[in-house]
Enzyme design. Structure first.
Site, mmCIF file in Angstrom:
data_model
loop_
_atom_site.group_PDB
_atom_site.id
_atom_site.type_symbol
_atom_site.label_atom_id
_atom_site.label_comp_id
_atom_site.label_asym_id
_atom_site.label_seq_id
_atom_site.Cartn_x
_atom_site.Cartn_y
_atom_site.Cartn_z
ATOM 1 N N LYS A 35 0.841 -1.201 0.000
ATOM 2 C CA LYS A 35 0.000 0.000 0.000
ATOM 3 C C LYS A 35 0.873 1.246 0.000
ATOM 4 O O LYS A 35 1.870 1.319 0.744
ATOM 5 C CB LYS A 35 -0.911 -0.028 1.228
ATOM 6 C CG LYS A 35 -1.869 1.160 1.353
ATOM 7 C CD LYS A 35 -2.755 1.009 2.576
ATOM 8 C CE LYS A 35 -3.725 2.160 2.727
ATOM 9 N NZ LYS A 35 -4.652 1.979 3.859
ATOM 10 N N SER A 112 -9.299 2.184 2.956
ATOM 11 C CA SER A 112 -8.433 2.872 2.019
ATOM 12 C C SER A 112 -7.405 1.935 1.367
ATOM 13 O O SER A 112 -6.650 2.354 0.497
ATOM 14 C CB SER A 112 -7.699 4.006 2.743
ATOM 15 O OG SER A 112 -6.882 3.492 3.796
ATOM 16 N N SER A 136 -9.903 -0.132 7.347
ATOM 17 C CA SER A 136 -9.333 -0.242 6.004
ATOM 18 C C SER A 136 -8.629 -1.555 5.699
ATOM 19 O O SER A 136 -8.134 -1.738 4.586
ATOM 20 C CB SER A 136 -8.363 0.923 5.755
ATOM 21 O OG SER A 136 -9.067 2.141 5.763
#
Length: 398
Positions: A35, A112, A136
């Site tokens: 990420k 996210s 998330s």
């Protein structure tokens, strides 16, 4: 940064740099996606914002938690898309093509950690790192049919990571099989501080109210399976001092205030082109005053103590991860907001307490994944994974 690459818009279209990894180890031959809030040596960390990327410099070292996975043999295959500044729940960053949910292409991936979930669900990576501040890891895992653990707060280092709300931020990862998931967990977590067996399942009376009507029958089936595996969850007669709505607002206010404290100076120092929804959430945090924040901190501490007492040494909660399958990509703003509020009523329990919660892909509604969660005492992360293995095994036999 020009956009995304790959069939699911999971990966950022960055010039690929060599990232060293061990040739041997328990994760050898597995592919790792990261990420884009975690530093990877040689790459800028863009955090889902084009101006943040443009102003940044290539990291000189990789975030320690990510490095541990590389040192165990996993091979880096790219940085993944994230919602802007990691402050959203549905994986729709206005600056990039939205990631596609491989398990349900007409529905959102969740955010996210959107790109990471899409990469694993689309079998473009075997492991992908994410983070969980407000959900998330758990929401995208449920939406995309993956395993996801919100780890005990503070248990895994967040050095080399963009913070959002530090008292809520946790490191996490996705995988689609429990063997891989547990192998990564043992590397990152070591031994559980909580050494007691979890054998007392619990539920809360109001949880069913948070499940959307189309998902109620499936949720009942998942609870029935959990009862076969663990025993019927007991519903405690004692209540928390704060009802669910107050816990929801406690989480919203404290998370947003911390997010503004971390990013407010940068946001106000120039034109940042924040996407819709993101700008409003930061503005909400800016407006939370000291007196309100202090009262919510007291509420949070009280809740943490009450939940700890409820769970004791051997208890764990059985609960829906989110209200149902992922919202449709074309949902209206009002539909997204209604789903967000229900979801955060469920997701905020682990966030406020700092306790671990695992979501497991054992359900589906209209062909889309729907996860069931187990939430345990502080430090019981590996114990939850072992419980998850039992539940997944039973689901496969059913």
């Amino acid at each position: 940064m020009t956009g995304t690459r790959g069939p699911f818009n999971a990966f950022l279209d960055l010039r690929q740099m060599p990232v060293a990894h061990a040739e041997l180890g328990p994760l050898a031959s597995l592919r790792l996606a990261v990420k884009d809030i975690y530093d990877v040596a040689g790459y800028r960390t863009g955090c889902g914002n084009l101006r943040k990327f443009a102003e940044g410099h290539a990291a000189s070292r990789t975030a320690p938690a990510v490095q541990m996975i590389l040192d165990a043999g996993a091979r880096f295959v790219g940085k993944t898309q994230t919602d802007e500044l990691a402050f959203a729940l549905f994986g729709q960053n206005a600056h990039f093509p939205f990631p596609v949910n491989p398990a349900a292409p007409d529905r959102v991936t969740g955010g996210s950690s959107s790109g990471s979930a899409a990469a694993v669900a689309g079998r473009l990576a075997d492991i992908a790192t994410g983070s969980d501040t407000g959900g998330s890891i758990r929401a995208p895992a449920s939406f995309c049919g993956l395993i996801g653990l919100r780890t005990t707060h503070g248990r895994i280092s967040l050095e080399g990571t963009m913070p959002l709300a530090p008292s809520f931020d946790t490191f996490g990862w996705f995988a689609d099989d429990i063997e891989t998931y547990e192998t990564v967990a043992k590397l990152l977590l070591g031994r559980d501080a909580h050494q007691h067996a979890l054998d007392r399942p619990l539920t809360l009376g109001w949880l069913d109210e948070m499940v959307a009507r189309p998902a109620l029958a499936e949720y009942a089936g998942m609870k029935a399976l959990a009862s076969v595996v663990f025993g019927t969850p007991a519903t405690p007669t004692t209540r928390f001092s704060s009802p669910p709505d107050e816990l929801y607002w406690c989480f919203r206010r404290l998370q947003a205030r911390e997010a503004w404290a971390v990013h407010g100076e940068w946001i106000t120092s120039g034109e940042r082109d924040l996407g819709p929804g993101v700008e409003e959430r930061f503005g909400f945090g800016r407006a939370v005053d000291d007196r309100t924040a202090q009262a919510e901190k007291v509420r949070r501490l009280t809740f943490r103590g009450e939940l700890s007492a409820l769970l004791g040494k051997d208890g764990f909660l059985v609960l829906p991860t989110v209200p149902g399958p992922a919202p449709y990509v074309g949902s209206t703003p009002e539909q997204f907001q209604a789903y967000r509020e229900r979801a955060l009523h469920l997701l905020c329990l682990a966030g406020l307490s700092g306790f671990p919660q695992i979501t497991l892909p054992i359900g589906s509604v209209a062909g889309a994944p729907f996860g069931l969660s187990l939430l345990g005492p502080s430090g019981s992360d590996l114990a939850l994974i072992r419980l998850g293995r039992k539940l997944l095994d039973a689901a496969q036999r059913a």
